[in-house]
Design an enzyme around this catalytic site. Structure first.
Site, PDB file in Angstrom:
ATOM      1  N   HIS A 308      -1.786  -7.048  -4.670  1.00 12.79           N
ATOM      2  CA  HIS A 308      -1.814  -6.523  -3.283  1.00 12.79           C
ATOM      3  C   HIS A 308      -1.199  -7.734  -2.633  1.00 12.79           C
ATOM      4  O   HIS A 308      -0.543  -7.598  -1.475  1.00 12.79           O
ATOM      5  CB  HIS A 308      -3.132  -6.317  -2.871  1.00 12.79           C
ATOM      6  CG  HIS A 308      -3.767  -4.876  -3.448  1.00 12.79           C
ATOM      7  ND1 HIS A 308      -4.604  -4.689  -4.499  1.00 12.79           N
ATOM      8  CD2 HIS A 308      -3.238  -3.726  -3.205  1.00 12.79           C
ATOM      9  CE1 HIS A 308      -4.684  -3.512  -4.996  1.00 12.79           C
ATOM     10  NE2 HIS A 308      -3.804  -2.600  -4.139  1.00 12.79           N
ATOM     11  N   ASP A 330      -7.180   3.271  -1.954  1.00 15.61           N
ATOM     12  CA  ASP A 330      -8.219   2.536  -1.998  1.00 15.61           C
ATOM     13  C   ASP A 330      -8.573   1.310  -0.957  1.00 15.61           C
ATOM     14  O   ASP A 330      -9.465   0.836  -1.147  1.00 15.61           O
ATOM     15  CB  ASP A 330      -7.874   1.801  -3.510  1.00 15.61           C
ATOM     16  CG  ASP A 330      -6.487   1.176  -3.501  1.00 15.61           C
ATOM     17  OD1 ASP A 330      -6.098   0.610  -2.518  1.00 15.61           O
ATOM     18  OD2 ASP A 330      -5.925   1.173  -4.526  1.00 15.61           O
ATOM     19  N   ASP A 403       2.995   1.803  -2.100  1.00 11.79           N
ATOM     20  CA  ASP A 403       1.863   1.457  -2.889  1.00 11.79           C
ATOM     21  C   ASP A 403       1.589   2.950  -3.783  1.00 11.79           C
ATOM     22  O   ASP A 403       0.751   3.411  -3.697  1.00 11.79           O
ATOM     23  CB  ASP A 403       0.599   1.022  -2.174  1.00 11.79           C
ATOM     24  CG  ASP A 403      -0.385   0.581  -3.185  1.00 11.79           C
ATOM     25  OD1 ASP A 403      -0.079   0.277  -4.422  1.00 11.79           O
ATOM     26  OD2 ASP A 403      -1.607   0.207  -2.702  1.00 11.79           O
TER      27      ASP A 403
END
Length: 546
Positions: A308, A330, A403
Site C-alpha cells: 500500500h 479494505d 487498487d
C-alpha cells in the site's frame, strides 16, 4: 407398408412396456404431470451445470476456461447419453427412474466432493496436483450423460400417454425443458447461491430431483414396473434422499473442516457475499490478519504495508487534494492517502459492500486501516468501477489509485482494458496522476507489460516500478501445490501514469513511509524496466490479452 409415425413397435403388446400406458389419472392430466416433471428436471440439470462452473471458477481460477470445460464436456456427454438411452426405451419408466435417482446423487454431491478434493489433496503435489480438474471433468461427464438420457426416455413416456406426431411431441417436451432451464438458471444466482450457498444448494437440488423423478415413475407409471422393480426404485430413492439429508445436516461441520484444511485453524470470519467469498484469518492475540477473497490472498498483515505504501505514496507527489480509489474496500489505500496533508476528499468505489462493512466493523481490519472509513473526508460508493467511471465528472480528481485484483483473473480483465484507462484519464485533472496495480513483475512479466502497454494506449505516459513483498507459501489460491507455492508472487508491480512524463518519487513535504524510501523506489523502477517485453498489444474489452 411402413408403420405410421409414432406407432408402437410391432413387438410390443398393447399392455406391455411399449404399449399405451395404464395411468391412474386421465391422459390429459398425466401428460401435464410429465411435462411438469420435465420442467423441474431441466431446472435441476441447469443448476448442476452452474454449480460446477461456479465452484470450479473459485477452486481453479480463470472462469472462462473452467466454464468452457464444463459446458463442452457436458454437451458432448449429453449426446452420448441420448444415444445410450435408446436401448432403454422398452423399459422407459424403470430407466427414467434409475437415471433420476443416479443424477440426484451425482449432482447433489458434486459440490461437496469437489470442495473436499481441493481442501484435503490440493497441496499434496504429484499425481494429486490435477485432482480437482480431473474430478471436475468426471462430474461434468457423468452429469451430462444422465441429463442426455432423460430426453429419449421422457419422449417415450409422453408418447405412451397419447400418441402424436413426433414434431409436436418434441415441441412440447423441449418447451417445458427450456422454460425449466430458464427457471433453474435464474434460481441459482438469485436464490440458491445467496441464501443456501453452493453446498446446501446442490444438495437441495438433488433432493428435489430425486423426489420428482421417483414420484413421476412410481405415481404415474407404476403399472409398467414389476413389484420387485417398484420396491427397488423406492429403496434407491429413499437411500439417495437419506444420503443427501445426512450431508445437509453435516454440511456446516464439513465446511468448517474443509475451510480449516485450506486456510488453517485460525479462521475468524467466513461469509459468501453476493460477489465473492470473504475469509478473515488471524488478527487477534498478536497474529497477523490475512484477508482472502475467493480463495486468493488479498491482504496479509505481514507485508501489506509494502504494497500500500508503494501503491499510494509515489502518486501523491504533486497536487493531491481530491483522491479517487478504485477498489480498496479494505480501507488500507485510503489509510495511506489520508496521511498526506492537504487531502480534502477521498472517494472509494468498491463493488462488494460486505468488504466495506468488515473494514468498518471488524476489530482487526478496522484497526489495520486505522478506521479510515470513519474519517469525514472519505466517501464510499458500492458500485462497479467501470460503470461508475462512465458517469463520473471530468477532471474531478488529482490522483486516481487503481487498487484492483490481478489482471490475470478473468473477472478483472475489463478493469485493465484500454477503455477503462480512457475513462480514468477523463476524470483526472490537468497534472493529475494515475497509478495501477499491475500484478507481479518477476513471475508474470508479460501480464505486467501488457498492462503498461494498455495504459500507454489510453494516452498516458508511464513509469513502471515494483516492490518486494509477499513471502512464498502465503496464498492458498486456486490449485494449491508445493510447486505453485515455490513460484508464488514475491513482488508487486505498479504503473505510474500521467499526461506528462511521470517520475516515481516520494513527496519531500509528505509523510515518511515506514518501509518505502527513494532508494528502494528507484531500485524497484530499475528492476521492473529490466524485465521489459516490447511490442505487446494493448488489451481491450473485445480482445482481452491477459
Amino acid at each position: 407398408m411402413p408403420a405410421p409415425p409414432g406407432s408402437p413397435p410391432v413387438w410390443s403388446a398393447p399392455d406391455g412396456p411399449g404399449g399405451p400406458a395404464r395411468l391412474p389419472v386421465r391422459p390429459g392430466t398425466g401428460r401435464f404431470l410429465v411435462l411438469a416433471g420435465v420442467f423441474v428436471c431441466a431446472a435441476c440439470g441447469l443448476v448442476y451445470e452452474l454449480e460446477l462452473v461456479a465452484l470450479a471458477s473459485y477452486l481453479m481460477g480463470d472462469s472462462v476456461t473452467q466454464a468452457s470445460v464444463v459446458l463442452s464436456v457436458m454437451v458432448f456427454a449429453m449426446g452420448i447419453g441420448s444415444l445410450a438411452a435408446k436401448r432403454l426405451r422398452g423399459l422407459a419408466a424403470a430407466g427414467f427412474g434409475a437415471v433420476e435417482a443416479t443424477l440426484a446423487l451425482v449432482g447433489g454431491c458434486s459440490a461437496m466432493a469437489l470442495y473436499a478434493v481441493f481442501a484435503w489433496t490440493g497441496d499434496w503435489g504429484g499425481i494429486w496436483a490435477s485432482g480437482p480438474r480431473c474430478l471436475l471433468v468426471a462430474f461434468s461427464l457423468a452429469t451430462g450423460l444422465l441429463i442426455g438420457a432423460e430426453v429419449p426416455l421422457l419422449m417415450e413416456l409422453i408418447q405412451r400417454i397419447r400418441r402424436q406426431d413426433a414434431g409436436g411431441a418434441v415441441a412440447d417436451l423441449f418447451a417445458a425443458d427450456y422454460v425449466g432451464a430458464l427457471v433453474g438458471g435464474l434460481a441459482f444466482p438469485f436464490l440458491l447461491l445467496p441464501f443456501l450457498g453452493q453446498l446446501t444448494g446442490a444438495l437441495l437440488t438433488g433432493a428435489v430431483n430425486a423426489v420428482i423423478g421417483g414420484a413421476l415413475v412410481l405415481g404415474l407409471f407404476r403399472r409398467d414396473l414389476t413389484r420387485r422393480a417398484r420396491w427397488l426404485l423406492l429403496a434407491a430413492n429413499v437411500l439417495v434422499l437419506a444420503v443427501l439429508a445426512s450431508a445437509a445436516v453435516l454440511v456446516d461441520d464439513f465446511e468448517r473442516a474443509a475451510r480449516q484444511a485450506v486456510y488453517g485453524g485460525d479462521v475468524r470470519v467466513a461469509l459468501q457475499t453476493g460477489v465473492q467469498e470473504v475469509v478473515l484469518v488471524g488478527g487477534t492475540d498478536g497474529r497477523p490478519l490475512d484477508v482472502y477473497l475467493d480463495g486468493r490472498l488479498r491482504v496479509s498483515g505481514r507485508d501489506e504495508l509494502r504494497y500500500h505504501e508503494a501503491l499510494v505514496h509515489p502518486a501523491m507527489t504533486g497536487p493531491h487534494a481530491r483522491v479517487l480509489i478504485l477498489g480498496g474496500g479494505d480501507g488500507l489505500a485510503a489509510r495511506e492517502a489520508l496521511r498526506h496533508p492537504g487531502v480534502e476528499r477521498v472517494d472509494v468505489v468498491e463493488l462488494d459492500e460486505e468488504v466495506v462493512r468488515l473494514a468498518r466493523t471488524d476489530p482487526a481490519l478496522s484497526a489495520l486501516n486505522r478506521h479510515a472509513f470513519g474519517d469525514p473526508r472519505v466517501r464510499v460508493t458500492t458500485q462497479d468501477a467501470f460503470g461508475w467511471l462512465r458517469g463520473a465528472p471530468a477532471g474531478a480528481y488529482d490522483v486516481v489509485l487503481s487498487d484492483l485484483p490481478d489482471p490475470g483473473i478473468t473477472a478483472s480483465t475489463k478493469l485493465y482494458s484500454q477503455e477503462f484507462y480512457g475513462l480514468a484519464r477523463r476524470v483526472l485533472a490537468p497534472g493529475g496522476r494515475l497509478v495501477v496495480h499491475a500484478g507481479p513483475v518477476t513471475s508474470s512479466p508479460r501480464v505486467f507489460w501488457t498492462v503498461e502497454a494498455t495504459v500507454r494506449a489510453a494516452g498516458f505516459r508511464t513509469a513502471p516500478y515494483g516492490t518486494g513483498g509477499r513471502h512464498a507459501g502465503f496464498a492458498v489460491g486456486p490449485d494449491r501445490t508445493p510447486a505453485d507455492r515455490s513460484r508464488a508472487a514475491r513482488d508487486w508491480g505498479f504503473v505510474l501514469a500521467a499526461r506528462t512524463e511521470p517520475r516515481p518519487r516520494l513527496d519531500p513535504d509528505g509523510p515518511r513511509p515506514y518501509v518505502l524510501d527513494d532508494a528502494s523506489l528507484a531500485a524497484g523502477e530499475r528492476a521492473a524496466r529490466a524485465t521489459r517485453i516490447a511490442g505487446l498489444p494493448a488489451s481491450t474489452l473485445v480482445h482481452p490479452r491477459y
